[in-house]
Design a protein around this motif. Structure first.
Motif, PDB file in Angstrom:
ATOM      1  N   HIS A  59       0.832  -1.211   0.000  1.00 33.25           N
ATOM      2  CA  HIS A  59       0.000   0.000   0.000  1.00 33.25           C
ATOM      3  C   HIS A  59       0.867   1.263   0.000  1.00 33.25           C
ATOM      4  CE1 HIS A  59      -3.815  -2.182   1.789  1.00 33.25           C
ATOM      5  NE2 HIS A  59      -3.391  -2.698   0.648  1.00 33.25           N
ATOM      6  N   PHE A  60       1.998   1.195  -0.669  1.00 40.05           N
ATOM      7  CA  PHE A  60       2.963   2.308  -0.583  1.00 40.05           C
ATOM      8  C   PHE A  60       3.981   2.104  -1.709  1.00 40.05           C
ATOM      9  CE2 PHE A  60       6.193   5.032   1.204  1.00 40.05           C
ATOM     10  CZ  PHE A  60       5.635   5.747   2.266  1.00 40.05           C
ATOM     11  N   GLY A  61       3.524   2.235  -2.967  1.00 36.95           N
ATOM     12  CA  GLY A  61       4.471   1.926  -4.044  1.00 36.95           C
ATOM     13  C   GLY A  61       4.128   2.617  -5.356  1.00 36.95           C
ATOM     14  N   TRP A  62       4.949   2.354  -6.365  1.00 38.14           N
ATOM     15  CA  TRP A  62       4.852   3.045  -7.646  1.00 38.14           C
ATOM     16  C   TRP A  62       5.129   2.083  -8.798  1.00 38.14           C
ATOM     17  CZ3 TRP A  62       7.416   4.656  -3.287  1.00 38.14           C
ATOM     18  CH2 TRP A  62       7.009   5.869  -2.714  1.00 38.14           C
ATOM     19  N   TYR A  63       4.403   2.286  -9.895  1.00 35.20           N
ATOM     20  CA  TYR A  63       4.731   1.580 -11.141  1.00 35.20           C
ATOM     21  C   TYR A  63       5.891   2.293 -11.815  1.00 35.20           C
ATOM     22  CZ  TYR A  63       0.443  -1.097 -10.761  1.00 35.20           C
ATOM     23  OH  TYR A  63      -0.530  -1.951 -10.322  1.00 35.20           O
ATOM     24  N   THR A  64       6.765   1.514 -12.440  1.00 29.50           N
ATOM     25  CA  THR A  64       7.851   2.119 -13.214  1.00 29.50           C
ATOM     26  C   THR A  64       7.658   1.897 -14.709  1.00 29.50           C
ATOM     27  OG1 THR A  64       9.183   0.132 -13.003  1.00 29.50           O
ATOM     28  CG2 THR A  64       9.530   1.842 -11.352  1.00 29.50           C
ATOM     29  N   SER A  65       6.868   0.888 -15.061  1.00 28.83           N
ATOM     30  CA  SER A  65       6.523   0.695 -16.477  1.00 28.83           C
ATOM     31  C   SER A  65       5.379  -0.311 -16.560  1.00 28.83           C
ATOM     32  CB  SER A  65       7.720   0.163 -17.277  1.00 28.83           C
ATOM     33  OG  SER A  65       8.035  -1.147 -16.846  1.00 28.83           O
ATOM     34  N   ILE A  66       4.646  -0.245 -17.677  1.00 30.89           N
ATOM     35  CA  ILE A  66       3.622  -1.265 -17.952  1.00 30.89           C
ATOM     36  C   ILE A  66       3.795  -1.644 -19.416  1.00 30.89           C
ATOM     37  CG2 ILE A  66       1.155  -1.773 -18.082  1.00 30.89           C
ATOM     38  CD1 ILE A  66       0.651   0.181 -15.809  1.00 30.89           C
ATOM     39  N   TYR A  67       4.487  -2.734 -19.629  1.00 30.46           N
ATOM     40  CA  TYR A  67       4.736  -3.158 -21.010  1.00 30.46           C
ATOM     41  C   TYR A  67       3.521  -3.916 -21.526  1.00 30.46           C
ATOM     42  CZ  TYR A  67       6.859  -4.989 -25.191  1.00 30.46           C
ATOM     43  OH  TYR A  67       7.119  -5.278 -26.511  1.00 30.46           O
ATOM     44  N   ASP A  68       3.021  -3.480 -22.685  1.00 29.76           N
ATOM     45  CA  ASP A  68       1.874  -4.136 -23.294  1.00 29.76           C
ATOM     46  C   ASP A  68       2.381  -5.027 -24.437  1.00 29.76           C
ATOM     47  OD1 ASP A  68      -1.469  -3.259 -23.761  1.00 29.76           O
ATOM     48  OD2 ASP A  68      -0.420  -4.588 -25.136  1.00 29.76           O
ATOM     49  N   LYS A  69       2.130  -6.333 -24.301  1.00 29.33           N
ATOM     50  CA  LYS A  69       2.691  -7.293 -25.258  1.00 29.33           C
ATOM     51  C   LYS A  69       2.069  -7.166 -26.643  1.00 29.33           C
ATOM     52  CE  LYS A  69       1.924 -10.739 -22.317  1.00 29.33           C
ATOM     53  NZ  LYS A  69       1.766 -12.115 -21.805  1.00 29.33           N
TER      54      LYS A  69
ATOM     55  N   PRO B  63       4.368  13.327 -11.735  1.00 27.31           N
ATOM     56  CA  PRO B  63       4.008  12.588 -12.961  1.00 27.31           C
ATOM     57  C   PRO B  63       5.042  11.561 -13.443  1.00 27.31           C
ATOM     58  CG  PRO B  63       4.640  14.853 -13.479  1.00 27.31           C
ATOM     59  CD  PRO B  63       4.765  14.718 -11.997  1.00 27.31           C
ATOM     60  N   GLN B  64       6.000  11.222 -12.601  1.00 28.24           N
ATOM     61  CA  GLN B  64       7.008  10.246 -13.044  1.00 28.24           C
ATOM     62  C   GLN B  64       6.470   8.815 -13.048  1.00 28.24           C
ATOM     63  OE1 GLN B  64       7.561  12.413 -10.430  1.00 28.24           O
ATOM     64  NE2 GLN B  64       8.727  13.916 -11.614  1.00 28.24           N
ATOM     65  N   ASN B  65       5.518   8.517 -12.163  1.00 28.88           N
ATOM     66  CA  ASN B  65       5.072   7.129 -11.979  1.00 28.88           C
ATOM     67  C   ASN B  65       3.560   7.078 -11.782  1.00 28.88           C
ATOM     68  OD1 ASN B  65       7.763   7.569 -10.272  1.00 28.88           O
ATOM     69  ND2 ASN B  65       7.823   5.533 -11.175  1.00 28.88           N
TER      70      ASN B  65
ATOM     71  N   LEU C  38      10.771   8.388   1.548  1.00 30.17           N
ATOM     72  CA  LEU C  38       9.428   8.032   2.038  1.00 30.17           C
ATOM     73  C   LEU C  38       9.406   6.589   2.550  1.00 30.17           C
ATOM     74  CD1 LEU C  38       7.277   9.567  -0.861  1.00 30.17           C
ATOM     75  CD2 LEU C  38       7.171  10.288   1.532  1.00 30.17           C
ATOM     76  N   MET C  39      10.001   5.702   1.786  1.00 23.85           N
ATOM     77  CA  MET C  39       9.965   4.282   2.160  1.00 23.85           C
ATOM     78  C   MET C  39      10.788   4.007   3.404  1.00 23.85           C
ATOM     79  SD  MET C  39      10.167   2.569  -1.615  1.00 23.85           S
ATOM     80  CE  MET C  39      10.513   0.899  -1.115  1.00 23.85           C
ATOM     81  N   GLU C  40      11.939   4.642   3.509  1.00 23.36           N
ATOM     82  CA  GLU C  40      12.790   4.368   4.677  1.00 23.36           C
ATOM     83  C   GLU C  40      12.115   4.798   5.978  1.00 23.36           C
ATOM     84  OE1 GLU C  40      17.253   4.210   2.736  1.00 23.36           O
ATOM     85  OE2 GLU C  40      16.504   6.132   3.485  1.00 23.36           O
ATOM     86  N   ALA C  41      11.435   5.935   5.928  1.00 20.00           N
ATOM     87  CA  ALA C  41      10.724   6.381   7.135  1.00 20.00           C
ATOM     88  C   ALA C  41       9.624   5.384   7.485  1.00 20.00           C
ATOM     89  CB  ALA C  41      10.139   7.775   6.913  1.00 20.00           C
ATOM     90  N   GLN C  42       8.927   4.910   6.462  1.00 18.55           N
ATOM     91  CA  GLN C  42       7.830   3.961   6.698  1.00 18.55           C
ATOM     92  C   GLN C  42       8.366   2.621   7.209  1.00 18.55           C
ATOM     93  OE1 GLN C  42       4.717   4.506   6.752  1.00 18.55           O
ATOM     94  NE2 GLN C  42       3.696   2.543   6.489  1.00 18.55           N
ATOM     95  N   VAL C  43       9.452   2.144   6.603  1.00 17.96           N
ATOM     96  CA  VAL C  43      10.038   0.867   7.047  1.00 17.96           C
ATOM     97  C   VAL C  43      10.475   0.981   8.508  1.00 17.96           C
ATOM     98  CG1 VAL C  43      12.034  -0.689   6.788  1.00 17.96           C
ATOM     99  CG2 VAL C  43      10.790   0.098   4.763  1.00 17.96           C
TER     100      VAL C  43
ATOM    101  N   PHE D  55      13.463  10.586  -3.470  1.00 23.02           N
ATOM    102  CA  PHE D  55      12.121  10.907  -2.982  1.00 23.02           C
ATOM    103  C   PHE D  55      11.417   9.626  -2.490  1.00 23.02           C
ATOM    104  CE2 PHE D  55       7.514  11.884  -4.249  1.00 23.02           C
ATOM    105  CZ  PHE D  55       7.234  12.513  -3.041  1.00 23.02           C
ATOM    106  N   HIS D  56      11.386   8.627  -3.343  1.00 24.32           N
ATOM    107  CA  HIS D  56      10.732   7.372  -2.956  1.00 24.32           C
ATOM    108  C   HIS D  56      11.496   6.688  -1.829  1.00 24.32           C
ATOM    109  CE1 HIS D  56       8.626   6.976  -7.147  1.00 24.32           C
ATOM    110  NE2 HIS D  56       8.272   8.045  -6.462  1.00 24.32           N
ATOM    111  N   LYS D  57      12.803   6.749  -1.917  1.00 24.94           N
ATOM    112  CA  LYS D  57      13.639   6.067  -0.908  1.00 24.94           C
ATOM    113  C   LYS D  57      13.410   6.689   0.462  1.00 24.94           C
ATOM    114  CE  LYS D  57      18.500   4.722  -0.311  1.00 24.94           C
ATOM    115  NZ  LYS D  57      19.093   5.715   0.567  1.00 24.94           N
TER     116      LYS D  57
END
Ligand code: NAD
Ligand code: G6P
Ligand code: MN
Length: 442
Positions: A201-211, A257-259, A384-389, A380-382
């Motif tokens: 409940h705390f993450g981001w997509y980096t890509s969605i490859y459509d086959k 808008p990166q992810n 946020l995640m480190e504080a949460q972890v 930025f993500h790191k």
């Protein structure tokens, strides 16, 4: 012929059980079953669910499948092959407190995020560790497929107490997000290979490859999200909470808008907006009690009353199918790809290795094989995640050590909390409210 499997549902009386069993029956060719056991500590809920599942088995023509319900762990787990775990320690009544106590202090009140999630975590660890203990004792070769929340916290607790447990921790949110995106913007999710990282409940997509389209569709989806809000898909039809959650994905994406974000990030990044939109006297727990819970009781009542038609009434989207796909992947070495909650161990290279993260993983006969992202994640993500972890680890420390000080540190570090004073107030109220469930903190 493939051996027929025995499946035990821990939290058999859960409102999600019919959806899961329906998915099991729909996939009987890949997951043949001889027996379904419902295990719950609440005999009434278990009895209701027994009627519903028995009805379903008859309706679908599974006359040979044995169904039972029990409150005895030995009977529930001895000799079973799979345990689908979905318990809610303290039930909806305690969820209501998780949500309302923080809100009464002007903080986010939510099932798995913020201080409500931490209060739930302190209850849930004991219940889930107990289940894992029973499985070690009665069915050490069986796989536990776990949906029990809050996933990051319970996974961390199990990692510490039973590091070798045969357990897969999964959350349905990523497929639910993907399904909603695909329906809104005209894609077929079945063609997608998404890449994603974060905590539960705390993450981001980096890509969605459509086959089929042979390209990464994430940039164009971000463009769409920023200009046209998503509508809830049919499995959440008419649900105001989920509509707001999916609308908030546009707010997050416009600003970052990166992810594509997990919708649950709204509770951390826009906690003020969430609190403003919340009704502190009527929260999600109230809606679920008056909705899904009541509906489940009514299905059972109809059967008790002798009705034979129009009884089943539920739609949880891909929730049941996702856990069934995990089971068949293990059983038949299908090597399907899932987002799973696993110890990091290098999957996210620049994040501590003992964090419990959510990343893509393949599942086959030997268990879970998470993929390594290789690329370091952004500061930025790191951050946020480190504080949460750190906050989650402190909470798990507090549980195992019975430490008030660690609990206060965890509550203070939670990113929905502005200062230590309010953290202490909420903690003290939560201790009082959770007397029956939390370990004593000194
Ligand atoms: P629910 O209250 O309807 O059902 C939970 C059941 O667990 C109840 O029948 C209860 O009596 C039983 N239970 C409680 N403590 C127990 C224990 N110690 N041992 C055995 N049974 C116990 O709740 P629900 O809304 O159906 O949700 C069930 C769980 O699944 C929750 O933890 C919820 O957060 C989680 N969930 C997770 C995901 C995910 O994506 N990971 C999705 C949906 C629900
Ligand atoms: C999603 C999340 C679960 C969460 C559920 C809450 O499925 O992935 O982790 O438990 O939503 O739904 P509810 O209807 O109970 O608020
Ligand atoms: Mn989840």
């Amino acid at each position: 012929m493939m051996k027929k499997q025995i499946i035990t549902i821990a939290g058999g009386g859960s409102t999600y059980t019919p959806g899961i069993i329906q998915a099991v029956l729909n996939n009987a060719d890949r997951l043949p079953i001889s027996e379904i056991r419902l295990y719950d500590i609440d005999a009434q809920r278990n009895a209701d669910m027994y009627l519903i599942i028995q009805y379903m088995l008859e309706k679908e023509g599974f006359k040979d499948v044995v169904i039972s319900s029990t409150e005895d762990p030995g009977t529930a787990f001895t000799g079973c092959d799979f345990i689908f775990s979905q318990i809610r320690v303290g039930g909806m009544k305690m969820r209501e407190k998780d949500e309302k106590i923080p809100l009464s202090h002007g903080l986010v009140g939510q099932e798995t995020c913020g201080l409500g999630g931490f209060a739930y975590g302190m209850r849930s660890m004991s219940g889930l560790l107990e289940i894992v203990g029973y499985v070690q004792k009665y069915a050490p070769d069986a796989w536990i497929l776990n949906y029990t929340n809050p996933e990051s916290i319970v996974s961390e607790a199990v990692r510490r107490q039973y590091p070798k447990a045969k357990m897969i921790n999964a959350c349905d949110m990523t497929i639910s997000i993907e399904e909603t995106i695909a329906i809104n913007y005209g894609y077929d999710r079945k063609n997608w290979i998404p890449t994603y990282y974060g905590l539960n409940h705390f993450g981001w997509y980096t890509s969605i490859y459509d086959k089929e389209l042979k390209r990464d569709v994430m940039p164009e989806i971000i463009e769409k999200l920023t200009t046209q809000e998503m509508q809830v898909a049919d499995f959440n039809a008419g649900d105001k909470t989920w509509q707001e959650a999916f609308s908030m994905m546009s707010v997050i994406t416009k600003n970052f808008p990166q992810n594509i974000p997990n919708n649950y990030l709204e509770y951390y990044l826009y906690s003020d907006m969430v609190v403003e939109h919340s009704d502190k006297n009527y929260t999600r727990a109230n809606m679920v009690m008056e909705g899904r819970e009541k509906n489940t009781r009514e299905m059972a009542e109809k059967i008790r009353g002798g009705a034979t038609k129009d009884i089943l009434n539920f739609n949880f989207g891909e929730h049941g199918q996702y856990i069934v796909d995990m089971a068949t992947s293990l059983l038949n070495d299908e090597r399907r790809r899932f987002m799973l909650i696993v110890p990091n161990q290098g999957a996210i290279p620049n994040l501590q290795s003992d964090a419990v993260v959510e990343v893509p993983a393949y599942v086959g006969a030997t268990g879970v094989e998470p993929i390594s992202l290789r690329e370091p994640i952004s500061d930025f993500h790191k951050g946020l995640m480190e504080a949460q972890v750190a906050a989650e680890k402190l909470l798990v420390d507090a549980y195992f050590e019975g430490s008030y000080q660690k609990a206060l540190q965890a509550f203070t570090l939670n990113q929905t909390v502005p200062n230590a004073r309010v953290a202490k107030k909420v903690l003290d109220e939560m201790i009082e409210a959770n007397k029956e469930y939390w370990p004593e903190l000194v």
